[in-house]
Design an enzyme around this catalytic site. Structure first.
Site, short mmCIF file in Angstrom:
data_model
loop_
_atom_site.label_atom_id
_atom_site.label_comp_id
_atom_site.label_asym_id
_atom_site.label_seq_id
_atom_site.Cartn_x
_atom_site.Cartn_y
_atom_site.Cartn_z
N LYS A 1 1.21 7.38 -9.55
CA LYS A 1 -0.21 7.12 -9.10
C LYS A 1 0.04 7.64 -7.35
O LYS A 1 0.74 7.23 -6.76
CB LYS A 1 -0.40 5.62 -8.87
CG LYS A 1 -1.48 5.15 -7.86
CD LYS A 1 -1.84 3.77 -7.75
CE LYS A 1 -2.50 3.28 -6.59
NZ LYS A 1 -3.00 2.04 -6.63
N GLY B 1 -6.39 -5.05 -1.49
CA GLY B 1 -5.87 -6.20 -1.20
C GLY B 1 -7.10 -7.35 -0.67
O GLY B 1 -6.84 -8.44 -0.21
N ALA C 1 -8.22 -0.96 -6.71
CA ALA C 1 -8.16 -1.70 -5.32
C ALA C 1 -9.69 -2.39 -5.36
O ALA C 1 -10.59 -2.04 -5.63
CB ALA C 1 -7.77 -0.70 -4.30
N GLY C 2 -9.39 -3.67 -4.67
CA GLY C 2 -10.69 -4.39 -4.13
C GLY C 2 -11.02 -5.40 -5.28
O GLY C 2 -11.66 -6.60 -5.09
#
Lengths: 256, 66
Positions: free
Chosen positions: A97, A158, A184-185
């Site tokens: 990644k 996060g 993410a999120g």
């Protein structure tokens, strides 16, 4: 239902990817993997801290998972390439990644450097999954650079804020001929389902599971939500309209 | 002699090996990976890799991350 996600020669049956940061104890990780059935798990590479005896995270990840080291900490393409090469040489397999971040407040990725790193690593035979800001032009460059998927953010890493970039991610799903994985999120299972309903190929979740009161139960909830969202996408949701359309017949009413 | 370990200068004995350095620092083999002058050294080569003055080493570990 035979619904396989193919990435880098792997056939995945599970569309929830797991990040392993922030768990209060690494002992949760095998349990989380077991209850959710995740097959792709991310880890990070760091300098050892002699003051603090850390555990080897790989020991907590079941052997049959695809280990996907991230390049977190990289501030440019070269640093990302170095981390990826080290991880592969250390036996992590060839998935990576790409994460190149220069912004410390929102941790938003640098798409230009991410494209450069993707091109180099794809050329070296890596299966490259770049974390990116959801920008169509950048995503097209990632396709040309040889990415195996693109991973746009839903909200800052996060933050648990959900699918704030929804309209931009939708455009990527529409236009990019690679799996689009929302990374993410994502803070709630409903948000994971939302991403899957609109055609995301998978979602990567870390903080929302790791920092839940009960991480194992939350992983189970995310797993169900991802499956539900995927099933709904394949079932082709009906159209939305402005005004009511009666579900019951508008004839034969019991009235004078 | 001087080496650079994880970005900091350190003094080590002449003829220290990578294996010796890892042991000196108290890490169990198999839990860390070592980069030696920008190349990964596999654990089976730790004993045979003898440090020289001004070598750059990184002792690294996989940790939880998203």
């Amino acid at each position: 239902m035979n619904d396989v996600l193919k990435i880098g020669g792997q056939e995945l049956n599970n569309r929830l990817f797991l990040g392993t940061g922030k768990f209060s104890s690494n002992k949760y990780i095998p349990e989380v993997v077991r209850i959710s059935g995740v097959q792709v798990v991310t880890v990070a590479l760091r300098r050892v801290d002699p003051e603090y005896e850390e555990e080897n995270i790989a020991a907590f990840v079941p052997q049959d998972c695809v280990l996907m080291p991230n390049t977190s900490g990289a501030r440019n393409a070269q640093e990302a390439v170095r981390i990826a090469r080290l991880a592969r040489a250390a036996g992590c397999g060839n998935w990576v990644k790409i994460e190149v971040i220069t912004d410390n407040r929102y941790l938003l990725p640098d798409n230009d450097e991410t494209v450069k790193a993707t091109e180099i690593l794809a050329g070296e035979g890596f299966v490259v999954l770049p974390y990116m800001s959801p920008d169509l032009a950048a995503a097209k460059k990632l396709v040309a650079a040889g990415a195996a998927a693109v991973m746009p953010l839903g909200a800052p890493i996060g933050s648990n804020r959900g699918l704030k970039t929804k309209e931009l991610v939708r455009i990527l799903i529409d236009e990019i001929p690679l799996p689009v994985i929302v990374d993410a999120g994502i803070g709630r299972p409903s948000e994971a389902a939302e991403a899957m309903e609109m055609g995301a190929a998978a979602v990567l979740v870390n903080t929302a599971i790791a920092t839940a009161g009960d991480p194992v139960a939350m992983a189970g909830a995310f797993s169900l939500a991802v499956k539900a969202g995927r099933m709904a996408y394949l079932a082709e949701p009906g159209e939305t309209v402005e005004y009511a359309r009666a579900s019951s017949p508008l004839t034969g009413f019991l009235r004078d | 002699m001087k080496i650079i370990l994880n970005g900091k200068e350190e003094q080590v004995e002449e003829r220290t090996t990578v294996a010796g350095l890892v042991k000196l620092k108290g890490f169990a083999p198999g839990t860390v990976i070592v980069e030696y002058n920008n190349e990964l050294v596999k654990q089976e080569n730790w004993d045979a890799t003898v440090l020289k003055s001004d070598d750059r080493l990184e002792i690294l570990r996989f940790v939880g991350g998203g």
